[in-house]
Design an enzyme around this catalytic site. Structure first.
Site, mmCIF file in Angstrom:
data_model
loop_
_atom_site.group_PDB
_atom_site.id
_atom_site.type_symbol
_atom_site.label_atom_id
_atom_site.label_comp_id
_atom_site.label_asym_id
_atom_site.label_seq_id
_atom_site.Cartn_x
_atom_site.Cartn_y
_atom_site.Cartn_z
ATOM 1 N N SER A 17 0.594 -1.020 0.008
ATOM 2 C CA SER A 17 0.062 -0.033 -0.077
ATOM 3 C C SER A 17 0.907 1.152 -0.056
ATOM 4 O O SER A 17 1.595 1.540 -1.048
ATOM 5 C CB SER A 17 -0.893 -0.006 1.055
ATOM 6 O OG SER A 17 -1.933 0.927 1.306
ATOM 7 N N ASP B 95 10.748 4.869 -9.683
ATOM 8 C CA ASP B 95 10.861 5.650 -11.065
ATOM 9 C C ASP B 95 11.006 7.117 -11.168
ATOM 10 O O ASP B 95 11.434 7.250 -12.405
ATOM 11 C CB ASP B 95 9.059 5.629 -11.246
ATOM 12 C CG ASP B 95 8.172 4.387 -11.535
ATOM 13 O OD1 ASP B 95 9.089 3.187 -11.372
ATOM 14 O OD2 ASP B 95 7.220 4.432 -11.651
ATOM 15 N N LYS C 291 -0.666 -4.281 -3.271
ATOM 16 C CA LYS C 291 -1.866 -3.447 -3.161
ATOM 17 C C LYS C 291 -1.861 -2.155 -3.822
ATOM 18 O O LYS C 291 -1.505 -1.242 -3.096
ATOM 19 C CB LYS C 291 -2.022 -3.328 -1.530
ATOM 20 C CG LYS C 291 -3.442 -2.996 -1.281
ATOM 21 C CD LYS C 291 -3.887 -2.981 0.407
ATOM 22 C CE LYS C 291 -4.970 -2.342 0.470
ATOM 23 N NZ LYS C 291 -5.196 -0.973 0.423
#
Length: 387
Positions: free
Chosen positions: A289, A300, A314
């Site tokens: 999460s 990224d 999740k």
């Protein structure tokens, strides 16, 4: 003035007409279902052997509507469960220290991760273990909030959990004594024998996490920190806003995460207070999460390197809508995408350096983190920073 009132009156009349037409169309379209609902209510109210109140039936109807979504994360929260959830988000509650979910395949109750230093972790409960009974009550078909409510309670009281460890078939029973679970957030130090390298462990995201992290980073900088290992292993997540704030300490600019609902996609941007430094993030299958939001943003954007094992996966967000009487509904309303617009739900994030660890060894080293002698993932992080 009379002209204004005439306009207001006309607007109210038009609104009433619109609402009436909407109700008429809704009733006409679903007349058979509405008749079935009314008949079922009458049968339950007056024919059931055990008396049942209208309030109880209406509460059941609300719960049934939410359950119809077939989403393990969407649920009706009764007043007691909602209060426990608010306590957890605020930072403390009475319980055993477990974050749980429902397995997607067979909807069995599964551990996401235990909180560090809690009764659950000390008992050896690990990520992806199944909880098949709570105090002898079978958990098959049980929703998450009911299970959490059964495990929480007054500190000093006992709760018995029947566990099937991940990858095994034989259950074991453990008796845990509930404690005040002060939901841990931040723990940090300089690593002995490794000059200039700091270590910070985040074990959950709640209202206190970002502020605690900022203070810890400043303390370590004053102690000479030039590089950092951020440990998100077994971090079950928490508040979305906390994840964005935490990521903003490491992501200098641009989106931290994209939040998408039925119609729109919105970028949540870095707050602008990052002080970049060489960074390695430790993750494992218990990182979920909000922890995945932070890990995904760092990976990224190239703000750091990930080491460990593929994360839990999740990638959806729940919103809580309060109802009357202290109750609420929790509904999955959004999914999130990493800055590169990767959907990680049910997939997880693969680290830049995949370093498996034996589950038993993992349990031991994470309970004493940072373990410079036996933690192979931490050793790899130090190797990467050394480059």
């Amino acid at each position: 003035m009379p002209k204004v009132w005439r306009q207001v009156k006309s607007g109210l009349v038009a609104l009433c007409v619109l609402i009436t037409l909407t109700l008429v169309v809704g009733v006409a379209t679903h007349l058979q279902e509405i008749q079935q609902l009314a008949k079922t209510y009458t049968l339950l109210r007056y024919q059931a052997l055990e008396p049942v109140t209208t309030d109880k039936l209406l509460e059941g109807a609300i719960k049934g509507m939410v359950d119809a979504l077939g989403d393990p994360y969407s649920t009706y929260l009764d007043a007691n469960t909602y209060r426990h959830l608010q306590e957890s988000v605020s930072g403390s509650y009475g319980g055993v220290g477990l974050l749980i979910t429902l397995d997607e395949k067979d909807r069995r109750l599964m551990v996401v991760s235990p909180f560090k230093g809690t009764p659950a972790q000390r008992a050896g409960i690990k990520s992806r273990d199944y909880i098949v009974a709570i105090d002898g009550r079978d958990t098959s078909g049980m929703d998450l909030e009911t299970a959490a409510n059964l495990m929480q309670g007054q500190p000093g009281t006992k709760v018995e959990l029947t566990i099937i460890p991940a990858g095994e078939n034989k259950p074991r029973t453990v008796t845990l004594v509930r404690e005040v679970i002060k939901v841990p957030t931040v723990d940090g130090r300089m690593l002995p024998g490794h000059p200039g390298i700091g270590y910070i462990s985040l074990t959950m995201f709640n209202e206190q996490t970002a502020g605690d992290l900022g203070r810890q980073l400043e303390e370590l900088r004053q102690q000479g920190m030039q590089k950092l290992i951020l440990d998100l292993r077994n971090n079950p997540g928490g508040a979305l806003s906390a994840a964005v704030d935490v990521a903003s300490y490491f992501v200098a600019q641009g989106p931290v995460v994209y939040i998408a609902d039925q119609k729109n996609t919105e970028a949540l941007m870095a707050r602008g207070y990052a002080k970049p430094l060489p960074l390695v993030v430790l993750v494992n299958k218990g990182s979920a999460s909000a922890a995945e939001i932070v890990a995904g943003a760092i990976k990224d954007t190239g703000s750091g390197v990930l080491v460990g094992e593929t994360t839990f996966g999740k990638g959806i967000v729940q919103t809580i809508y309060p109802l009357s009487g202290g109750t609420a509904v929790k509904i999955t309303t959004h999914k999130y995408l990493t800055p590169a617009k990767q959907d990680i739900n049910k997939k997880g994030i693969t680290p830049d350096y995949v370093v498996p660890m034996d589950p038993q060894l993992e349990q031991e080293v994470l309970s004493r983190a940072p373990d410079l002698e036996r933690d192979v993932q931490l050793k790899k992080a130090l190797e990467v920073l050394g480059k």
